[in-house]
Design an enzyme around this catalytic site. Structure first.
Site, PDB file in Angstrom:
ATOM      1  CE1 TYR A  18       1.910  -0.082   4.360  1.00  0.00           C
ATOM      2  CE2 TYR A  18      -0.255   2.165   4.343  1.00  0.00           C
ATOM      3  CZ  TYR A  18       0.940   1.136   4.780  1.00  0.00           C
ATOM      4  OH  TYR A  18       1.135   1.576   5.867  1.00  0.00           O
TER       5      TYR A  18
ATOM      6  NE  ARG B  84       6.745   3.943   0.050  1.00  0.00           N
ATOM      7  CZ  ARG B  84       6.572   5.563   0.931  1.00  0.00           C
ATOM      8  NH1 ARG B  84       7.591   5.517   1.498  1.00  0.00           N
ATOM      9  NH2 ARG B  84       4.712   5.777   1.116  1.00  0.00           N
TER      10      ARG B  84
ATOM     11  CE  LYS C  88       3.237   3.148   3.230  1.00  0.00           C
ATOM     12  NZ  LYS C  88       3.847   3.163   4.558  1.00  0.00           N
TER      13      LYS C  88
ATOM     14  CD  GLU D  83      10.479   2.112  10.271  1.00  0.00           C
ATOM     15  OE1 GLU D  83      10.056   3.267   8.879  1.00  0.00           O
ATOM     16  OE2 GLU D  83       9.879   1.132   9.730  1.00  0.00           O
TER      17      GLU D  83
ATOM     18  NE  ARG E 271      -6.014 -19.832   4.882  1.00  0.00           N
ATOM     19  CZ  ARG E 271      -4.155 -21.061   5.036  1.00  0.00           C
ATOM     20  NH1 ARG E 271      -4.070 -21.540   5.297  1.00  0.00           N
ATOM     21  NH2 ARG E 271      -3.847 -20.255   6.349  1.00  0.00           N
TER      22      ARG E 271
ATOM     23  CG  HIS F  72       0.602 -20.579   3.908  1.00  0.00           C
ATOM     24  ND1 HIS F  72      -0.632 -22.231   4.190  1.00  0.00           N
ATOM     25  CD2 HIS F  72       1.381 -19.856   4.878  1.00  0.00           C
ATOM     26  CE1 HIS F  72      -0.078 -21.318   4.912  1.00  0.00           C
ATOM     27  NE2 HIS F  72       0.259 -20.531   5.624  1.00  0.00           N
TER      28      HIS F  72
HETATM   29  N1  PDD Z   1       2.937   5.537   7.173  1.00  0.00           N
HETATM   30  N2  PDD Z   1       7.488   3.835   8.733  1.00  0.00           N
HETATM   31  C1  PDD Z   1       6.767   3.931   9.260  1.00  0.00           C
HETATM   32  C2  PDD Z   1       6.415   1.938   9.689  1.00  0.00           C
HETATM   33  C3  PDD Z   1       5.156   4.290   8.304  1.00  0.00           C
HETATM   34  O1  PDD Z   1       3.808   3.660   7.991  1.00  0.00           O
HETATM   35  C4  PDD Z   1       5.640   5.141   7.595  1.00  0.00           C
HETATM   36  C5  PDD Z   1       4.066   6.159   6.800  1.00  0.00           C
HETATM   37  C6  PDD Z   1       6.312   6.136   7.173  1.00  0.00           C
HETATM   38  C7  PDD Z   1       6.644   7.606   7.037  1.00  0.00           C
HETATM   39  O2  PDD Z   1       6.532   7.653   5.815  1.00  0.00           O
HETATM   40  P1  PDD Z   1       5.983   8.628   4.351  1.00  0.00           P
HETATM   41  O3  PDD Z   1       6.604   9.298   4.656  1.00  0.00           O
HETATM   42  O4  PDD Z   1       6.434   7.830   2.640  1.00  0.00           O
HETATM   43  O5  PDD Z   1       4.848   8.914   4.366  1.00  0.00           O
HETATM   44  C8  PDD Z   1       8.000   5.092   8.370  1.00  0.00           C
HETATM   45  C9  PDD Z   1       1.668   5.814   6.418  1.00  0.00           C
HETATM   46  C10 PDD Z   1       1.680   7.332   6.310  1.00  0.00           C
HETATM   47  C11 PDD Z   1       0.711   4.880   7.363  1.00  0.00           C
HETATM   48  O6  PDD Z   1       0.632   3.581   7.059  1.00  0.00           O
HETATM   49  O7  PDD Z   1      -0.357   5.159   7.203  1.00  0.00           O
END
Ligand code: PDD
Length: 273
Positions: free
Chosen positions: A22, A41, A134, A166, A87, A89
């Protein structure tokens, strides 16, 4: 189609396995912010999970959705998953893809937090080891976010082996001895789009950047701490657990960077009416 009308098929692998990718993208003044970076990304996350969906169609579909919505300030959510007839894996050989794109109006709710700064808690980073992807499987992030909320805090700062990676949904920076210290993006740390914007702003302003591991033991010597994310932009952190950061207000570099961020948005999107 209205969001309330969207249906997820039971064999969607995002639904079954949390396997999907996402992006969350900001629209300022009716313009998609750093769309190219989000697309890159997205493509990289798709590649890592071998989801052979052609993401080239995404910008056009986002633009169409945006035009129809007539929204000027918005967040776009893009999610891509695949599904099969059964289903199992391992990945399906000829999957169907589900691509969800929706927009929500965004009446910036973070202005107060940017002025006052926010409190945070530390929380163990129990996520998997591919946080560069992501992925939609965010249960560990949700647990961390909830741990912060249950203590009336804005964000959890994730810690693994003494290292700050983070936030549960944000990137984390420190200012130590006038230098910006930021954990390098890696398999433990998402390459944030806002983070890369902040690094560009620092370079343009000759603020020294030190890309190195940020330790919990660095916190007492941090003059400033801030988080960045697409919806939040840049927000100062004034407390971590019981420890006050700097003098307990968002520091000068945090403020300078947020002003620069806003100027940059204004330059790129022009008027935000
Ligand atoms: N999240 N680190 C994590 C774990 C995140 O989930 C996000 C953003 C960021 C910052 O990434 P960016 O600057 O590209 O938004 C860092 C989004 C906003 C979310 O999960 O809703």
């Amino acid at each position: 189609m209205l969001l309330s009308e969207v249906r997820v098929p039971a064999l969607d692998r995002g639904y079954l396995f949390g396997e999907g990718i996402y992006e969350v993208i900001r629209v300022y003044g009716g313009k998609v912010w750093r769309g190219g970076d989000h697309l890159r990304r997205l493509a990289s996350s798709l590649k890592e999970l071998d989801i052979q969906f052609d993401s080239e169609c995404v910008p056009k579909r986002v633009e169409q959705t945006l035009l129809r919505s007539q929204l000027k300030e918005a967040l776009v959510y893009v999610q891509i998953t695949r599904q099969d007839r059964d289903r199992h894996h391992y990945y399906p050989s000829s999957p169907e893809f589900n691509c969800l794109i929706y927009l929500q109006p965004f009446d910036d709710p973070y202005e107060k937090e940017r002025q006052t700064g926010v409190h945070t808690v530390t929380y163990p980073d129990i996520r998997w080891s591919r946080n560069d992807i992501k992925a939609t499987s965010l249960v560990a992030n949700c647990m961390a976010a909830q741990a912060a909320r249950s203590k009336d805090c804005f964000e959890s700062i994730l810690v693994r082996d003494g290292l700050i990676t983070e936030g549960s949904h944000s990137s984390v920076f420190a200012v130590i001895d006038g230098q910006l210290v930021v954990p390098p993006s890696s398999s433990a740390v998402l390459p944030g789009i806002t983070k890369s914007q902040v690094l560009e702003l620092c370079k343009a302003r000759s603020i020294n950047i030190l890309e190195r591991q940020l330790l919990v033991s660095d916190l007492p010597s941090a003059d400033e701490l801030f988080l960045t994310a697409t919806p939040e932009e840049i927000i100062g952190i004034i407390k971590v657990d019981e420890q006050t950061v700097g003098n307990g207000t968002p520091g000068p570099i945090t403020q300078q960077l947020h002003e620069a961020f806003q100027q940059n948005v204004a330059q790129i999107v022009g008027s935000r009416v």
